[in-house]
Motif scaffolding. Structure first.
Motif, PDB file in Angstrom:
ATOM      1  N   GLY A   1     -43.894 -11.053  -6.822  1.00  0.00           N
ATOM      2  CA  GLY A   1     -42.418 -12.372  -7.026  1.00  0.00           C
ATOM      3  C   GLY A   1     -41.210 -11.147  -6.468  1.00  0.00           C
ATOM      4  O   GLY A   1     -39.616 -11.659  -6.364  1.00  0.00           O
ATOM      5  N   MET A   2     -40.971 -10.958  -4.800  1.00  0.00           N
ATOM      6  CA  MET A   2     -39.845 -10.202  -4.363  1.00  0.00           C
ATOM      7  C   MET A   2     -39.827 -11.473  -3.336  1.00  0.00           C
ATOM      8  O   MET A   2     -39.970 -11.208  -1.809  1.00  0.00           O
ATOM      9  N   VAL A   3     -39.149 -13.082  -3.797  1.00  0.00           N
ATOM     10  CA  VAL A   3     -38.611 -13.856  -3.182  1.00  0.00           C
ATOM     11  C   VAL A   3     -37.380 -14.426  -3.622  1.00  0.00           C
ATOM     12  O   VAL A   3     -38.015 -14.316  -5.122  1.00  0.00           O
ATOM     13  N   GLY A   4     -36.993 -14.899  -3.266  1.00  0.00           N
ATOM     14  CA  GLY A   4     -35.354 -15.654  -3.840  1.00  0.00           C
ATOM     15  C   GLY A   4     -35.406 -16.857  -3.176  1.00  0.00           C
ATOM     16  O   GLY A   4     -35.475 -17.151  -2.185  1.00  0.00           O
TER      17      GLY A   4
ATOM     18  N   LEU B   1     -36.046 -13.996   6.406  1.00  0.00           N
ATOM     19  CA  LEU B   1     -35.013 -15.420   5.806  1.00  0.00           C
ATOM     20  C   LEU B   1     -36.603 -16.971   6.860  1.00  0.00           C
ATOM     21  O   LEU B   1     -36.584 -16.537   7.198  1.00  0.00           O
ATOM     22  N   GLY B   2     -36.376 -17.539   6.101  1.00  0.00           N
ATOM     23  CA  GLY B   2     -37.368 -18.644   5.945  1.00  0.00           C
ATOM     24  C   GLY B   2     -37.570 -19.277   5.745  1.00  0.00           C
ATOM     25  O   GLY B   2     -37.472 -19.019   3.893  1.00  0.00           O
ATOM     26  N   ASP B   3     -39.606 -20.618   5.412  1.00  0.00           N
ATOM     27  CA  ASP B   3     -39.550 -21.316   4.423  1.00  0.00           C
ATOM     28  C   ASP B   3     -40.615 -20.979   4.487  1.00  0.00           C
ATOM     29  O   ASP B   3     -41.115 -19.626   4.834  1.00  0.00           O
ATOM     30  N   VAL B   4     -41.510 -21.173   3.363  1.00  0.00           N
ATOM     31  CA  VAL B   4     -42.473 -20.749   2.845  1.00  0.00           C
ATOM     32  C   VAL B   4     -43.956 -20.974   3.637  1.00  0.00           C
ATOM     33  O   VAL B   4     -44.713 -19.920   3.833  1.00  0.00           O
TER      34      VAL B   4
ATOM     35  N   SER C   1     -45.281 -17.508   4.963  1.00  0.00           N
ATOM     36  CA  SER C   1     -46.761 -17.187   4.624  1.00  0.00           C
ATOM     37  C   SER C   1     -47.480 -16.304   6.057  1.00  0.00           C
ATOM     38  O   SER C   1     -48.419 -15.442   6.226  1.00  0.00           O
ATOM     39  N   GLN C   2     -47.406 -16.391   7.289  1.00  0.00           N
ATOM     40  CA  GLN C   2     -47.376 -16.699   8.953  1.00  0.00           C
ATOM     41  C   GLN C   2     -47.093 -15.400   8.901  1.00  0.00           C
ATOM     42  O   GLN C   2     -47.730 -14.013   9.731  1.00  0.00           O
ATOM     43  N   HIS C   3     -45.380 -14.773   8.198  1.00  0.00           N
ATOM     44  CA  HIS C   3     -45.095 -13.292   8.998  1.00  0.00           C
ATOM     45  C   HIS C   3     -46.597 -12.569   7.748  1.00  0.00           C
ATOM     46  O   HIS C   3     -46.698 -11.087   8.155  1.00  0.00           O
ATOM     47  N   GLN C   4     -46.431 -12.565   6.049  1.00  0.00           N
ATOM     48  CA  GLN C   4     -47.432 -11.120   5.425  1.00  0.00           C
ATOM     49  C   GLN C   4     -48.731 -11.286   6.776  1.00  0.00           C
ATOM     50  O   GLN C   4     -49.206 -10.639   6.440  1.00  0.00           O
ATOM     51  N   ALA C   5     -49.322 -12.675   7.161  1.00  0.00           N
ATOM     52  CA  ALA C   5     -50.571 -11.915   7.865  1.00  0.00           C
ATOM     53  C   ALA C   5     -50.092 -10.882   9.142  1.00  0.00           C
ATOM     54  O   ALA C   5     -51.155 -10.240   8.634  1.00  0.00           O
ATOM     55  N   GLU C   6     -49.515 -11.203   9.956  1.00  0.00           N
ATOM     56  CA  GLU C   6     -48.780  -9.896  10.736  1.00  0.00           C
ATOM     57  C   GLU C   6     -48.043  -8.436  10.093  1.00  0.00           C
ATOM     58  O   GLU C   6     -48.822  -7.249  10.486  1.00  0.00           O
TER      59      GLU C   6
ATOM     60  N   LEU D   1     -34.754 -22.959   1.383  1.00  0.00           N
ATOM     61  CA  LEU D   1     -35.030 -21.876   2.909  1.00  0.00           C
ATOM     62  C   LEU D   1     -35.300 -20.838   1.406  1.00  0.00           C
ATOM     63  O   LEU D   1     -35.327 -20.446   0.367  1.00  0.00           O
ATOM     64  N   GLU D   2     -36.092 -19.426   1.272  1.00  0.00           N
ATOM     65  CA  GLU D   2     -35.971 -18.179   0.883  1.00  0.00           C
ATOM     66  C   GLU D   2     -35.876 -16.845   1.508  1.00  0.00           C
ATOM     67  O   GLU D   2     -36.132 -17.386   2.602  1.00  0.00           O
ATOM     68  N   PHE D   3     -35.261 -16.463   1.042  1.00  0.00           N
ATOM     69  CA  PHE D   3     -35.075 -14.716   1.113  1.00  0.00           C
ATOM     70  C   PHE D   3     -36.427 -13.915   0.319  1.00  0.00           C
ATOM     71  O   PHE D   3     -36.684 -14.083  -0.219  1.00  0.00           O
ATOM     72  N   ALA D   4     -37.053 -13.126   1.495  1.00  0.00           N
ATOM     73  CA  ALA D   4     -38.523 -12.877   0.748  1.00  0.00           C
ATOM     74  C   ALA D   4     -38.853 -11.284   1.442  1.00  0.00           C
ATOM     75  O   ALA D   4     -38.625 -10.716   2.751  1.00  0.00           O
ATOM     76  N   CYS D   5     -39.456 -10.616   0.742  1.00  0.00           N
ATOM     77  CA  CYS D   5     -40.575  -9.688   1.311  1.00  0.00           C
ATOM     78  C   CYS D   5     -42.139  -9.784   1.305  1.00  0.00           C
ATOM     79  O   CYS D   5     -42.941 -10.229   0.546  1.00  0.00           O
ATOM     80  N   ASN D   6     -42.063  -9.602   2.695  1.00  0.00           N
ATOM     81  CA  ASN D   6     -43.662 -10.102   2.916  1.00  0.00           C
ATOM     82  C   ASN D   6     -44.496  -8.533   3.094  1.00  0.00           C
ATOM     83  O   ASN D   6     -45.446  -9.229   3.938  1.00  0.00           O
ATOM     84  N   ILE D   7     -43.924  -7.584   2.642  1.00  0.00           N
ATOM     85  CA  ILE D   7     -44.630  -6.264   2.757  1.00  0.00           C
ATOM     86  C   ILE D   7     -45.929  -6.767   2.142  1.00  0.00           C
ATOM     87  O   ILE D   7     -46.010  -7.946   1.239  1.00  0.00           O
ATOM     88  N   PRO D   8     -47.298  -6.711   2.337  1.00  0.00           N
ATOM     89  CA  PRO D   8     -48.521  -7.115   1.507  1.00  0.00           C
ATOM     90  C   PRO D   8     -48.224  -6.508   0.116  1.00  0.00           C
ATOM     91  O   PRO D   8     -47.773  -6.025  -0.148  1.00  0.00           O
TER      92      PRO D   8
END
Length: 181
Positions: free
Chosen positions: A172-175, A81-84, A88-93, A159-166
């Motif tokens: 498109g795995m974002v809602g 759960l989060g914003d864009v 983006s930050q979590h994707q880098a992690e 907000l968005e719910f998303a999968c941040n696995i690279p």
């Protein structure tokens, strides 16, 4: 002299293990984790390979929602759960976790302690050592498994719910998650 060194060593170990020196808990303007018993609603979300069903949710500010996450795909997925900007930050992690071998296509490996990379107790090199996936607004779900996350939404917003696995978010795995007054 021996006892003096022992007391200094014991004091250092105590200070390093003290919860007072730990990083403060993350807080989020949009809400906070909650126990499942406080949920006013349960929402089931099915994770496929590169999809969420449903793709959009409407929540009311003040509502506590228990998300039941069912991974029917063949890959490891995340519900975050989060914003864009947060995604983006979590994707880098998550990319760093993948690059160091902790994150595989189907699982998250337990972090290994790399004492050499840690600089023998100093903070130098810590980001090269073990990383953890322990954000309270996020959960990993292995293929064929079910997990839960319960969250109280404090304020209205988009907000968005998303999968941040690279690669998953980009595929498109974002809602969309709309929190209204």
């Amino acid at each position: 002299m021996f006892f003096g060194k022992s007391w200094v060593l014991a004091g250092c170990l105590l200070a390093l293990s003290s919860p007072l020196l730990a990083a403060p808990a993350q807080s989020y303007a949009f809400g906070e984790p909650a126990p499942a018993a406080k949920a006013t609603r349960t929402v089931e979300i099915v994770m496929g390979d590169m999809s969420f069903d449903p793709k959009a949710l409407q929540i009311k500010a003040g509502e506590t929602v228990r998300f039941v996450l069912i991974n029917k795909g063949q890959l490891l997925h995340e519900f975050n759960l989060g914003d864009v900007a947060m995604h983006s930050q979590h994707q880098a992690e998550m990319l760093k976790m993948q690059q160091n071998g902790q994150l595989t296509p189907t699982a998250m490996k337990a972090p290994a302690m790399d004492h050499a990379a840690m600089g023998h107790g100093s903070m130098a090199g810590m980001d090269h050592g073990a990383m953890q996936h322990d954000d309270p607004n996020s959960v990993l779900v292995e293929p064929g498994k079910t997990a839960e996350l319960t969250w109280t939404f404090k304020q209205a917003g988009n907000l968005e719910f998303a999968c941040n696995i690279p690669g998953h978010y980009q595929a498109g795995m974002v809602g969309k998650l709309t929190v209204s007054q």
